[in-house]
Design a protein around this motif. Structure first.
Motif, PDB file in Angstrom:
ATOM      1  N   THR A   1     107.957   3.164   4.827  1.00  0.00           N
ATOM      2  CA  THR A   1     106.840   4.099   5.005  1.00  0.00           C
ATOM      3  C   THR A   1     105.577   3.438   5.550  1.00  0.00           C
ATOM      4  OG1 THR A   1     105.962   3.816   2.755  1.00  0.00           O
ATOM      5  CG2 THR A   1     107.665   5.500   3.077  1.00  0.00           C
ATOM      6  N   SER A   2     105.329   2.160   5.207  1.00  0.00           N
ATOM      7  CA  SER A   2     104.060   1.529   5.581  1.00  0.00           C
ATOM      8  C   SER A   2     104.070   0.065   5.172  1.00  0.00           C
ATOM      9  CB  SER A   2     102.881   2.227   4.885  1.00  0.00           C
ATOM     10  OG  SER A   2     102.949   2.040   3.481  1.00  0.00           O
TER      11      SER A   2
ATOM     12  N   VAL B   1     106.000  -1.730  11.178  1.00  0.00           N
ATOM     13  CA  VAL B   1     105.085  -2.005  10.075  1.00  0.00           C
ATOM     14  C   VAL B   1     103.854  -2.746  10.593  1.00  0.00           C
ATOM     15  CG1 VAL B   1     104.793  -3.412   7.981  1.00  0.00           C
ATOM     16  CG2 VAL B   1     106.806  -1.939   8.246  1.00  0.00           C
TER      17      VAL B   1
ATOM     18  N   LEU C   1     100.607   6.008  15.797  1.00  0.00           N
ATOM     19  CA  LEU C   1     101.370   6.249  14.571  1.00  0.00           C
ATOM     20  C   LEU C   1     101.993   7.635  14.533  1.00  0.00           C
ATOM     21  CD1 LEU C   1      99.112   4.640  11.803  1.00  0.00           C
ATOM     22  CD2 LEU C   1     100.728   3.553  13.369  1.00  0.00           C
TER      23      LEU C   1
ATOM     24  N   ASP D   1     105.941   7.581  -2.066  1.00  0.00           N
ATOM     25  CA  ASP D   1     105.855   6.920  -0.767  1.00  0.00           C
ATOM     26  C   ASP D   1     105.578   5.423  -0.877  1.00  0.00           C
ATOM     27  OD1 ASP D   1     106.134   9.337   0.942  1.00  0.00           O
ATOM     28  OD2 ASP D   1     104.307   9.911  -0.110  1.00  0.00           O
ATOM     29  N   GLN D   2     105.375   4.948  -2.091  1.00  0.00           N
ATOM     30  CA  GLN D   2     105.197   3.523  -2.383  1.00  0.00           C
ATOM     31  C   GLN D   2     106.056   3.168  -3.591  1.00  0.00           C
ATOM     32  OE1 GLN D   2     100.476   3.493  -0.986  1.00  0.00           O
ATOM     33  NE2 GLN D   2     101.013   2.919  -3.066  1.00  0.00           N
TER      34      GLN D   2
ATOM     35  N   ILE E   1     108.801   2.141  10.977  1.00  0.00           N
ATOM     36  CA  ILE E   1     108.525   3.238  10.046  1.00  0.00           C
ATOM     37  C   ILE E   1     109.684   4.242  10.164  1.00  0.00           C
ATOM     38  CG2 ILE E   1     106.944   5.094   9.431  1.00  0.00           C
ATOM     39  CD1 ILE E   1     105.828   2.222   9.026  1.00  0.00           C
TER      40      ILE E   1
ATOM     41  N   GLN F   1     101.527  -0.215  12.273  1.00  0.00           N
ATOM     42  CA  GLN F   1     100.905   0.643  11.258  1.00  0.00           C
ATOM     43  C   GLN F   1      99.835  -0.114  10.485  1.00  0.00           C
ATOM     44  OE1 GLN F   1     101.429   0.229   7.699  1.00  0.00           O
ATOM     45  NE2 GLN F   1     100.118   1.981   7.194  1.00  0.00           N
ATOM     46  N   PHE F   2     100.128  -1.351  10.104  1.00  0.00           N
ATOM     47  CA  PHE F   2      99.177  -2.142   9.328  1.00  0.00           C
ATOM     48  C   PHE F   2      97.907  -2.417  10.121  1.00  0.00           C
ATOM     49  CE2 PHE F   2      97.628  -6.321   7.843  1.00  0.00           C
ATOM     50  CZ  PHE F   2      97.371  -6.009   6.525  1.00  0.00           C
TER      51      PHE F   2
ATOM     52  N   SER G   1      98.489   7.415   5.981  1.00  0.00           N
ATOM     53  CA  SER G   1      98.377   6.904   7.351  1.00  0.00           C
ATOM     54  C   SER G   1      98.503   8.034   8.359  1.00  0.00           C
ATOM     55  CB  SER G   1      99.463   5.858   7.618  1.00  0.00           C
ATOM     56  OG  SER G   1      99.261   4.712   6.831  1.00  0.00           O
TER      57      SER G   1
ATOM     58  N   LEU H   1     106.186   8.475   8.193  1.00  0.00           N
ATOM     59  CA  LEU H   1     105.003   7.663   7.927  1.00  0.00           C
ATOM     60  C   LEU H   1     104.403   8.025   6.568  1.00  0.00           C
ATOM     61  CD1 LEU H   1     103.090   5.604   9.408  1.00  0.00           C
ATOM     62  CD2 LEU H   1     101.787   7.604  10.168  1.00  0.00           C
ATOM     63  N   HIS H   2     103.807   7.032   5.912  1.00  0.00           N
ATOM     64  CA  HIS H   2     103.082   7.291   4.668  1.00  0.00           C
ATOM     65  C   HIS H   2     102.057   8.403   4.927  1.00  0.00           C
ATOM     66  CE1 HIS H   2     100.537   6.759   1.178  1.00  0.00           C
ATOM     67  NE2 HIS H   2     101.357   5.842   0.694  1.00  0.00           N
TER      68      HIS H   2
END
Length: 222
Positions: free
Chosen positions: A123-124, A181, A198, A65-66, A108, A184-185, A209, A205-206
């Motif tokens: 994802t984030s 993003v 979210l 996811d990252q 997202i 979400q952040f 999160s 989504l991650h």
């Protein structure tokens, strides 16, 4: 909309990371040749999605996811003016330095076709850490980066492929939920009351999160 550079990092010993062996791969440099990008596997096991790139602290970085981190050259140029210094591509530890793309406003679940093969999904945003601050050697960097709210974006790999600097980027899917993003952040950093929003992004989504949003709703309601 294209890639200005594809950036890779090697493990380096530094005094400013809490990685157990004191290593980081945050100092990423542009590479000329093609780079294979694929799903690296689960967080904690998988590292970077880019062949030849290094993720040293798998507790917090890397994984499916990252898998890829992108930063807009336009946002980096804003920082360069504010800091009064040059910020070459890769300075933020990003794998992809882009131009012509609004990463803060990316949704997202938004999907990018990079070059002819690679398909990525947002994802984030990126959460700043001590290593990032030490790498840039800027006072209060974590707080300043958070306050600015232009964190770049993490992606998962939906379809693997080779990429290189200059490749075009096409946005091939934009969800209708409106969770960017930026939202979400802020939700996971400074405005926790945004967490219920979210949930509209669902499994795109991650997972961390998503879990935070569900926990908030269970404790405080929507």
């Amino acid at each position: 909309m294209r890639l200005l550079s594809v950036n890779l990092g090697r493990a380096e010993a530094v005094p400013y990371t809490d990685q157990p062996e004191g290593l980081t791969g945050i100092d990423k440099r542009p590479t000329d040749g093609p780079v294979r990008v694929a799903d690296p596997g689960p967080k904690g096991v998988g590292a970077s999605g880019l062949a030849g790139d290094t993720v040293c602290d798998r507790r917090h970085h890397g994984g499916e996811d990252q898998a890829v981190y992108a930063m807009a050259r336009e946002d980096m140029d804003d920082w360069a003016r504010e800091l009064g210094r040059e910020l070459p591509n890769g300075s933020f530890g990003e794998n992809l330095t882009t131009t012509g793309l609004d990463l803060t406003g990316a949704l997202i679940g938004e999907r990018w076709r990079v070059g002819p093969e690679l398909l990525l999904e947002v994802t984030s945003g990126r959460i700043p850490c001590r290593t990032f601050q030490g790498h840039l050697d800027e006072r209060r960097w974590v707080k300043r980066f958070t306050e600015k709210g232009a964190p770049g974006a993490y992606f998962r790999v939906l379809e693997p492929g080779e990429i290189r600097a200059g490749d075009p980027v096409r946005i091939v899917h934009r969800p209708a939920h409106g969770v960017t993003v930026a939202v979400q952040f802020r939700a996971v950093t400074t405005q926790r009351e945004l967490l219920p929003r979210l949930l509209a992004a669902g499994p795109a989504l991650h997972p961390e999160s998503l879990a935070a949003a569900r926990k908030y709703v269970s404790e405080y309601g929507a």
